[in-house]
Design an enzyme around this catalytic site. Sequence first.
Site, PDB file in Angstrom:
ATOM      1  CB  THR A   1      35.283  42.796  39.588  1.00 61.37           C
ATOM      2  OG1 THR A   1      36.314  41.836  39.805  1.00 61.37           O
ATOM      3  CG2 THR A   1      34.580  43.080  40.910  1.00 61.37           C
TER       4      THR A   1
ATOM      5  CG  ASP B   1      34.935  38.480  41.063  1.00 56.92           C
ATOM      6  OD1 ASP B   1      35.612  37.442  40.989  1.00 56.92           O
ATOM      7  OD2 ASP B   1      35.450  39.618  41.164  1.00 56.92           O
TER       8      ASP B   1
END
Length: 630
Positions: free
Chosen positions: A298, A472
């Site tokens: 992330t 992501d």
Amino acid sequence: MRKFEWPKHSVLIIAVIATWLTTYIGYLTSFNMKIDNAMQQFILFINPLTFLLFVYGIALFIKKTKTRNRYIVTVSLLTSIIMFSNAVFYRFFTDFITLPLLFQTNNFADLTSSITENMRFIDVFFFTDVIIVLLAIRFIPQEPVQVTGRKVGRKVYFAAAATLLMFNLAMAEAQRPQLLTRSFDRELLVKNIGTYNYHLYDLFVQSKSHAQRAFADGTELTEIENYVKANHAQPDPEMFGVAKDRNVIIVSLESLQNFVINNEMDGHVITPFLNELTKNKDTFYFNNFYHQTGLGKTSDSEFIVENSLYGRNGSAVFFTHSGNTYDSLSERLGENGYFTSVMHANSKSFWNRDIMYKAMDIQKFYDVESYSIEEGQAVNWGMKDIPFFDQSVELMKDMQKPFATRMITLTNHHPFDLDEEDKLIPEYTSNSNTLNKYFQTVRYMDEAVKGFFEDLKENGLYDNSIIIMYGDHYGISENHNKAMGMYMDKEITPFDNAELQKVPMFVHIPGYGKGKEMDELSGQLDLRPTILHLLGIDTKADMQFGSDVFSPDHEPFVIFRDGRFVTDKNIYTQEVCYDIETGELTDEAQCEPYVERATTELNYSDTVINGDLLRFKDQKDGSPEIKERE
């Protein structure tokens, strides 16, 4: 009957053999490494020995038996811990640990659930050599080593070890030319030089990257800038400025892969709201969009979106280079009158965000302290997505307008746990507990996004905003290929693994009315220039490797952090070329022109980051401003 006598250095010999075999068997049982031929298998067999002979051989210089034994036990314990840690890490990331990750200790508390989920009872096997060494020390008679007078024996020993190392490297070079200078693939390194030598190599690479900053003077920036300018895509006049002066809401959809969109699981629709959005006239849905993250996951996606640079190979830029100068998306938006922020109901120090956000000129971080988490509103990694979106909209109402905020969701995160009341569809049934639960958390996320859109409308924030949403990174790793094959009703190949790196991307412009599904091949590096151009902000002077996805000049070429890449005709993975239409192997000549370019672009990005080259950049016209070394 003559009494059996143990040869000298029996404990040392047993230690070397025990750790060698434990390591090799661990390779075969705990790591899903693709072995193409007998030579690769032989290299895998001998590569632990090249390191172990050297490190255990130091015991030959230790005269006292007790001290020597302690040293041997310590080495066996450390090598066991290294193998155990890599095995647990590999089960989730399908990759090997790097040194920077070992020092990210302030993330460990949040990672506990993912770590324990990937531990197995069989991992005790990695400590078999420690037990064998302790038994050998206990039961085998030993005499003090005569250090003096044994120089010839030691020389022969280390000469043999060095010869074996050279032999290993020669075979590895034959299998993979320029292995140590061109490879971004840690699995390839482990297969050829071994886990322990790989970690030594990693130490060298990390040291080299820190030295790059110390010796950088800005001259390297000119060549890179010329490359970036040559690949700049002029914006589409029709799309440039179409969202000018609107609020910007960027939503990072945790672990969301594209295969769930417009799909079902055992008759249950997985993402009903996002499915509707793909057909919404105010939405551009990109069905051929890839994540480009590395081990930073992330945080890598954040870094890529903000800077249109690649993450670092084997570490998270958020940790290793949070003191750099960046030309971020948030900085450009701030220069153009936007209040910039990030909204994420997690600790501000996780992934070093509190430090990195300052480096990227993000004006406000709404961390966990900005939210009120009541009983039942948290699961697994933190605040559930539905209350997170609800409270975030309340915070947006008080933001200075226009604002630009990035939102990071949490619930759809490994190990994909949910409270019973949040399970809107049943679990899948396969041999993978991870995949089984994944569909449920994705369905919950979809419901949360639906509620978020409704909240924006009810609070008067919807009509004057542009909403960009993207996955992501992957949620289901290659370690779950068998279960994925069951779900997709096919055998998962390296081609499919690359295809499964697609994540959904939505550009939603309320009231626009001309949206459509887009087949344009693109990736996360393209988000920064795309967003800025939609807002009417020019980027031709910016250091960025992505390009505007709406531009007629946008090139269909996506590079992964590990050196794989996708073009409009081919996928290059595991050093072979696939035809993108058929999924079958094709002539490598079709991929060859892009191989060198992919390596060059990744190296350029690394050079910018490792040398902190943007500190030399003249922000007014984009040209390098050469300064003295700091």
